[in-house]
Scaffold this active site. Structure first.
Site, PDB file in Angstrom:
ATOM      1  N   ASP A   1       0.875  -1.268  -0.023  1.00 17.08           N
ATOM      2  CA  ASP A   1       0.065  -0.454  -0.002  1.00 17.08           C
ATOM      3  C   ASP A   1       0.755   1.181   0.092  1.00 17.08           C
ATOM      4  O   ASP A   1       2.373   0.881   0.377  1.00 17.08           O
ATOM      5  CB  ASP A   1      -0.721   0.242   0.841  1.00 17.08           C
ATOM      6  CG  ASP A   1      -2.425   0.655   1.185  1.00 17.08           C
ATOM      7  OD1 ASP A   1      -2.211   1.258  -0.259  1.00 17.08           O
ATOM      8  OD2 ASP A   1      -2.519   0.812   2.255  1.00 17.08           O
ATOM      9  N   HIS A   2       0.415   2.274  -0.567  1.00 15.99           N
ATOM     10  CA  HIS A   2       0.804   3.722  -0.433  1.00 15.99           C
ATOM     11  C   HIS A   2       1.199   3.906   0.953  1.00 15.99           C
ATOM     12  O   HIS A   2      -0.622   4.099   1.772  1.00 15.99           O
ATOM     13  CB  HIS A   2       0.691   4.746  -1.609  1.00 15.99           C
ATOM     14  CG  HIS A   2       1.215   3.685  -3.018  1.00 15.99           C
ATOM     15  ND1 HIS A   2       0.311   4.214  -3.825  1.00 15.99           N
ATOM     16  CD2 HIS A   2       1.934   3.362  -3.279  1.00 15.99           C
ATOM     17  CE1 HIS A   2       0.218   4.012  -4.923  1.00 15.99           C
ATOM     18  NE2 HIS A   2       2.332   3.397  -4.858  1.00 15.99           N
TER      19      HIS A   2
ATOM     20  N   PHE B   1      -4.887   4.342   0.603  1.00 16.72           N
ATOM     21  CA  PHE B   1      -6.354   3.976   0.035  1.00 16.72           C
ATOM     22  C   PHE B   1      -6.063   3.106  -1.638  1.00 16.72           C
ATOM     23  O   PHE B   1      -6.326   2.670  -2.547  1.00 16.72           O
ATOM     24  CB  PHE B   1      -7.303   5.155  -0.634  1.00 16.72           C
ATOM     25  CG  PHE B   1      -7.277   6.308   0.349  1.00 16.72           C
ATOM     26  CD1 PHE B   1      -8.315   5.887   1.438  1.00 16.72           C
ATOM     27  CD2 PHE B   1      -6.912   7.643   0.396  1.00 16.72           C
ATOM     28  CE1 PHE B   1      -8.272   6.849   2.499  1.00 16.72           C
ATOM     29  CE2 PHE B   1      -7.429   8.325   1.471  1.00 16.72           C
ATOM     30  CZ  PHE B   1      -7.834   7.936   2.380  1.00 16.72           C
ATOM     31  N   HIS B   2      -3.973   2.481  -1.567  1.00 13.40           N
ATOM     32  CA  HIS B   2      -3.853   1.538  -2.634  1.00 13.40           C
ATOM     33  C   HIS B   2      -3.373   0.201  -1.997  1.00 13.40           C
ATOM     34  O   HIS B   2      -2.102  -0.349  -2.704  1.00 13.40           O
ATOM     35  CB  HIS B   2      -2.887   2.606  -3.183  1.00 13.40           C
ATOM     36  CG  HIS B   2      -3.502   3.777  -3.664  1.00 13.40           C
ATOM     37  ND1 HIS B   2      -2.445   4.993  -3.560  1.00 13.40           N
ATOM     38  CD2 HIS B   2      -4.658   4.581  -3.736  1.00 13.40           C
ATOM     39  CE1 HIS B   2      -3.135   6.283  -3.900  1.00 13.40           C
ATOM     40  NE2 HIS B   2      -4.281   5.967  -4.308  1.00 13.40           N
ATOM     41  N   PRO B   3      -4.904  -0.240  -1.274  1.00 14.58           N
ATOM     42  CA  PRO B   3      -3.779  -1.638  -1.128  1.00 14.58           C
ATOM     43  C   PRO B   3      -3.678  -3.010  -2.612  1.00 14.58           C
ATOM     44  O   PRO B   3      -4.666  -2.493  -3.002  1.00 14.58           O
ATOM     45  CB  PRO B   3      -4.828  -2.296  -0.527  1.00 14.58           C
ATOM     46  CG  PRO B   3      -5.760  -1.771  -0.339  1.00 14.58           C
ATOM     47  CD  PRO B   3      -5.373  -0.204  -0.774  1.00 14.58           C
TER      48      PRO B   3
END
Length: 502
Positions: free
Chosen positions: A257-258, A436-438
């Protein structure tokens, strides 16, 4: 979840209204993260038609071309940038028109934000003053530089995948959409997936396809459903009394994730969302402008401008992303979605794009209704902490430039006590959040720990495929909505090809 009838889902700035709404958001959180001083970090996921594309920030970023070439170098034939570019072009209906990088006429509307906020204009001028190049198209020939974000909108309204893809398809006789239906498990006969057991209210139902079962539940729920169905690490499954169909240690592993860190500044001019929300007159004016013209603050994505840059000049491509945010909020340490500050405020973010830290998603119960255990471990790798620290300091330098002086006042976070590198690392641990980027929990690959093969079929099983962000071999360098739609476009061709061949 249910249908996407809530009007706030379609108003671009409305995602702030649904961020904590359990009717349209699963409202997950990580387990206490030991690398972030034991904090639980919010993990919103769409619980509505369109999934997370109905509640996200709408920023349209494909990722760096090198990301996809890296996927191919890992053995994933057919996933290089040259392979995936036609699918990006196919999915787009881009307001900029058609060229070698962009398409028109596709289901996914992509456009400029209709108004250029003065803070965004000053932000780009400040980036140039700090020595960064301008970039008119992050999804074009190069990613590096600063510019305006394109968004998944059309005429000031959100354009989710439910609107672009599902709404036209619902007219087809061979499609049935069931809302508020909850998947319990995939059904197997031997090692072949033959159906899905699901619940609607108190009734248990079974869907049995003539073709294959396709999971598109996202980076948290696809591995969760596989584990509940007996596909995953054998020891974990047996610990919860689940019969093992396939011992696959990679299911739920290698989560990426980010990690996002924000800085908060007072704004010298009353031009932020904070100011709108402190005045009923301004709220009414903002609403009226949106209703009449689909313009103004409510038509914006809250992040008008941003950029991609490198934490180390020796890197081949950018590993950091930054954007300015038209509001600031308080509450628990770094918590997304908390109450806006009462003063005029803005935020500036730094996002680590290529993390070396890895998390995991595991079931904590055999009950399908129990939330998955999300074990993030965001700052485990020394590399990630160092790159983020460099990124924060670079963003602080941008925010000090003369072009932003008319807007940017005192820095509230991090405070004046954050001076040394150790202070900054502690700030990262206490105030960072998900971007919000898993991804990557059902990773595509050819090695023995990969979950799906390059055609997205679950390895070692028949009749089962995964099509969502969980299959990414490595997270892309930017927002993940666009590459997830690309994955689905490419998967649809592979599904048809395999069906015809079979």
């Amino acid at each position: 979840g249910g249908p996407d009838r809530n009007p706030w889902l379609h108003i671009p700035l409305g995602y702030g209204k649904v961020f904590d709404d359990p009717k349209v958001n699963w409202c997950y959180a990580t387990e206490p993260d030991p690398t972030c001083n034991g904090r639980r970090i919010v993990q919103p996921r769409g619980k509505v038609l369109g999934g997370s594309s109905s509640i996200n920030g709408m920023v349209y970023i494909r990722g760096n071309a090198a990301d996809f070439d890296h996927w191919r170098q890992l053995g994933n034939t057919g996933w290089s940038h040259d392979d995936v570019l036609p699918y990006f072009r196919k999915l787009e209906d881009n307001a900029r028109g058609e060229d070698e990088f962009h398409g028109t006429g596709g289901p996914q509307a992509v456009s400029e934000q209709r108004d250029f906020h003065p803070l965004g204009r000053a932000h780009l001028a400040a980036a140039v003053e700090a020595g960064y190049p301008l970039n008119p198209d992050f999804n074009g020939a190069t990613q590096e530089g600063f510019g305006r974000y394109q968004v998944t909108q059309r005429t000031g309204r959100r354009w989710s995948t439910a609107r672009g893809y599902l709404r036209p398809a619902r007219k087809r006789a061979n499609l049935t959409v069931e809302t508020r239906a909850f998947a319990n498990r995939v059904l197997f006969e031997g090692r072949r997936a033959v159906g899905v057991e699901y619940r609607v209210g108190d009734e248990t139902r079974v869907a049995r396809p003539t073709g294959e079962v396709i999971l598109a539940l996202g980076a948290f729920n696809s591995p969760q459903l596989l584990q509940l169905s007996g596909v995953g690490p054998a020891a974990l499954l047996r610990a919860h009394g689940i019969d093992v169909v396939a011992d696959m240690p990679g299911v739920g592993a290698a989560m990426q994730d980010h990690y996002l860190v924000r800085m908060v500044y007072r704004c010298k001019q009353p031009v932020t969302l904070n100011d709108v929300m402190q005045s009923r007159v301004r709220q009414a004016g903002t609403l009226l402008r949106y209703v009449l013209f689909r313009r103004g603050m409510m038509a914006m994505a809250a992040v008008p401008t941003g950029g991609f840059f490198r934490s180390d000049p020796s890197l081949a491509t950018p590993d950091l992303q930054h954007h300015i945010v038209l509001y600031s909020n308080g509450g628990a340490a770094g918590k997304h979605g908390s109450t806006l500050h009462e003063f005029s405020g803005l935020s500036a973010t730094t996002i680590m794009l290529r993390p070396e830290s890895r998390g995991a998603v595991e079931i904590g119960s055999a009950d399908p209704r129990a939330a998955p255990l999300i074990k993030s471990r965001y700052l485990e790798a020394d590399h990630d902490r160092l790159a983020l620290m460099r990124g924060v300091r670079a963003v602080q330098e941008i925010m000090r430039q003369p072009a932003l002086e008319p807007f940017v006042g005192d820095m509230i976070e991090p405070g004046a006590d954050v001076v040394s590198d150790d202070d900054m690392i502690e700030y990262l641990r206490n105030f960072g959040n998900t971007g919000f980027h898993p991804t990557s929990t059902c990773r595509m690959g050819v090695d023995e720990r990969a979950v799906v093969d390059p055609r997205l079929r679950v390895r070692g099983l028949e009749g089962l495929r995964v099509v969502d962000a969980s299959v990414m071999p490595a997270v892309t360098s930017g927002n993940t909505n666009a590459p997830t739609i690309m994955i689905a476009e490419k998967a649809s061709d592979m599904i048809l090809e395999d069906a015809r061949a079979g």
